[in-house]
Design an enzyme around this catalytic site. Structure first.
Site, short mmCIF file in Angstrom:
data_model
loop_
_atom_site.label_atom_id
_atom_site.label_comp_id
_atom_site.label_asym_id
_atom_site.label_seq_id
_atom_site.Cartn_x
_atom_site.Cartn_y
_atom_site.Cartn_z
N ARG A 166 0.96 -1.22 0.04
CA ARG A 166 0.07 0.08 0.00
C ARG A 166 0.91 1.38 -0.02
O ARG A 166 0.53 2.31 -0.48
CB ARG A 166 -1.15 -0.12 1.11
CG ARG A 166 -1.81 1.39 1.31
CD ARG A 166 -2.85 1.40 2.13
NE ARG A 166 -2.88 0.50 3.38
CZ ARG A 166 -2.24 0.56 4.69
NH1 ARG A 166 -1.42 1.70 4.60
NH2 ARG A 166 -2.30 -0.23 5.64
N TYR B 152 -16.39 17.17 -15.82
CA TYR B 152 -16.48 15.75 -15.83
C TYR B 152 -17.75 15.63 -14.44
O TYR B 152 -17.62 16.04 -13.54
CB TYR B 152 -15.53 14.78 -15.47
CG TYR B 152 -15.98 13.44 -15.27
CD1 TYR B 152 -16.68 12.90 -16.12
CD2 TYR B 152 -15.56 12.76 -13.96
CE1 TYR B 152 -17.22 11.31 -15.80
CE2 TYR B 152 -15.84 11.47 -13.74
CZ TYR B 152 -16.87 10.81 -14.63
OH TYR B 152 -17.21 9.62 -14.43
N ASP C 290 -6.63 19.51 -13.83
CA ASP C 290 -7.06 18.43 -14.26
C ASP C 290 -6.71 18.13 -15.76
O ASP C 290 -7.19 18.95 -16.76
CB ASP C 290 -8.59 17.88 -14.17
CG ASP C 290 -8.83 16.73 -14.50
OD1 ASP C 290 -8.21 16.09 -15.50
OD2 ASP C 290 -9.78 16.08 -13.96
O1 P1T Z 1 -13.10 7.54 -14.25
P1 P1T Z 1 -11.96 7.89 -13.26
O2 P1T Z 1 -10.47 7.27 -13.73
O3 P1T Z 1 -12.34 7.75 -11.96
O4 P1T Z 1 -11.64 9.47 -13.69
C1 P1T Z 1 -12.31 10.52 -13.40
C2 P1T Z 1 -12.34 11.68 -14.39
C3 P1T Z 1 -11.76 12.72 -13.84
N1 P1T Z 1 -11.50 13.72 -14.68
C4 P1T Z 1 -11.86 13.94 -15.80
C5 P1T Z 1 -11.51 14.98 -16.74
C6 P1T Z 1 -12.43 12.70 -16.60
O5 P1T Z 1 -13.17 12.79 -17.87
C7 P1T Z 1 -12.79 11.67 -15.49
C8 P1T Z 1 -13.60 10.52 -16.23
N2 P1T Z 1 -14.30 10.75 -17.41
C9 P1T Z 1 -15.34 9.82 -17.93
C10 P1T Z 1 -15.29 8.63 -17.59
C11 P1T Z 1 -15.81 10.45 -19.24
O6 P1T Z 1 -16.20 9.52 -19.85
O7 P1T Z 1 -15.94 11.44 -19.37
#
Ligand code: P1T
Length: 386
Positions: free
Chosen positions: A55, A108, A181
């Site tokens: 971890r 998102y 992001d």
């Molecule tokens: O799905 P995950 O790996 O937990 O990531 C979340 C996330 C964070 N930031 C952005 C800009 C993202 O697009 C996403 C996840 N987005 C999708 C699953 C989508 O289809 O837009």
């Protein structure tokens, strides 16, 4: 190549070599999948290479984290079990209940849900602001209480562009940190830390992994103090990827540069095609001169990426029909993989923002343009648009 040697090299060289030197015992050129939860100690506390428990650290993950730090030009990189796990760890490491965060008014849906439904219940307040409007972001800051200014650029799904340098100045003036992001651009097209951001976050599920075969997240930070806070919380919260997931993500990362260039080539052809199609009302792509963020994107991005959004004539029913008629473009959530995907954000990835300030237009279709033969992609869109 040693870590010291790697520093002055180009992006593609670092993508392939940073974070790992051939194994001293076997010479393995690729990091082995260390499927182990724990490590033999040479006497109590006698750790070999600092490894104690997986971890806290695992060599397969360490290699990925080193590569991520190098490509984002940060002090340290951290890998997580998902993008949202990475986001949650940033918040808990850097904020306390009672603090305030400025978030994008176009993000998102899962990111919005995290702030609105999870972090808010924990005592963290948030205000949405348009990332493309520096004055709106400044106005949303609560002096003395805002800890983070959080942006996506380009945003998901409307591809708005935030000026990272200007937003960093606004955040820093208020004593806050800027979190970017960087999922849509990927470190190949944009390195926010070099423009003044303090923290970069990724869903590595997308372009970094690149093959739609693994879910993951990443954080890269620019200073030691933030690195220490993330290191502590990564271990204390435990949302880490296993060695198999770390291996897959790292394997994908090595080809990021060549993949991104093909994603961009194909996206440019798709944008040109959609722009001339009578069933398309508006094409949204930062590479278009008429895009309001074009000048900023040209300054801070190498190219404009593989994501394209468009609005169709005929409203939601037509948008849904286009998504359902496409065949080479697979109807699915997610993005950034080698295969082209199509989706309806309002009903799919952004259903969680329906009825909020972040609601997306019902006639919007989002494409993640893959690296297939471009002519096949254009023919498929032509058929889907009817
Ligand atoms: O799905 P995950 O790996 O937990 O990531 C979340 C996330 C964070 N930031 C952005 C800009 C993202 O697009 C996403 C996840 N987005 C999708 C699953 C989508 O289809 O837009």
């Amino acid at each position: 190549m040693t870590t010291e040697h790697i520093k002055g090299h180009g992006f593609e060289t670092r993508a392939i070599h940073a974070g790992y030197e051939p194994d001293p015992t076997t010479g393995a050129v690729i990091p082995p999948i260390y499927a182990t939860s724990t490590y033999k100690q040479d006497g109590v506390g006698g750790l070999r290479g600092g490894y104690e428990y997986s971890r806290s650290a695992n060599p397969t993950r360490t290699a990925l984290e080193g590569a991520l730090a190098s490509l984002e030009e940060g002090e340290r990189g951290f890998a997580f079990a998902s993008g949202l796990a990475a986001e949650d760890t940033i918040v808990r490491a850097l904020c306390r209940p009672g603090d305030h965060v400025v978030i994008p008014d176009d993000a998102y849906g899962g990111t919005y849900r995290l702030f609105d439904k999870v972090e808010q219940a924990w005592g963290l307040e948030h205000s949405p602001a348009a990332v493309s409007d520096v004055d709106a972001v400044r106005a949303a800051i609560r002096p003395g209480r805002t800890r983070l200014v959080w942006v996506e650029t380009p945003t998901n799904p409307l591809l708005n562009i935030g000026d990272i340098e200007a937003l960093a100045a606004v955040a820093h003036d208020a004593g806050a940190l800027l979190v970017v992001d960087n999922t849509f651009a990927s470190p190949y097209l944009q390195q926010p830390l070099t423009l003044g951001a303090d923290v970069v976050v990724h869903s590595t599920t997308k372009y970094v992994g690149g093959h739609s075969d693994v879910v993951g997240g990443a954080v890269v930070v620019r200073d030691l103090e933030t690195a220490e806070a993330i290191t502590f919380h990564q271990n204390a919260m435990g949302a880490v990827p296993g060695p198999f997931d770390s291996f897959l993500t790292h394997r994908g990362l090595k080809t990021l540069g060549v993949r991104m260039d093909r994603h961009c080539d194909n996206a440019e052809l798709v944008v040109d095609f959609l722009g001339r199609h009578p069933a398309v009302e508006q094409v949204i792509y930062p590479g278009l001169e008429e895009h309001p963020g074009h000048a900023v994107a040209s300054r801070q991005m190498k190219r404009y990426g593989g994501m394209v959004s468009f609005r169709v004539t005929g409203g939601e029913a037509q948008a849904l029909a286009v998504c359902e008629r496409a065949e080479v473009f697979t109807l699915a959530e997610s993005l950034g993989g080698i295969e082209s995907l199509i989706e309806h954000p309002g009903r799919m990835t952004h259903a969680s923002v329906a009825g909020t300030d972040l609601e997306v237009p019902a006639d919007l279709v989002r494409l993640s343009v893959g690296i297939e033969t471009a002519d096949d992609l254009l023919a498929d869109l032509d058929r889907a648009l009817g």
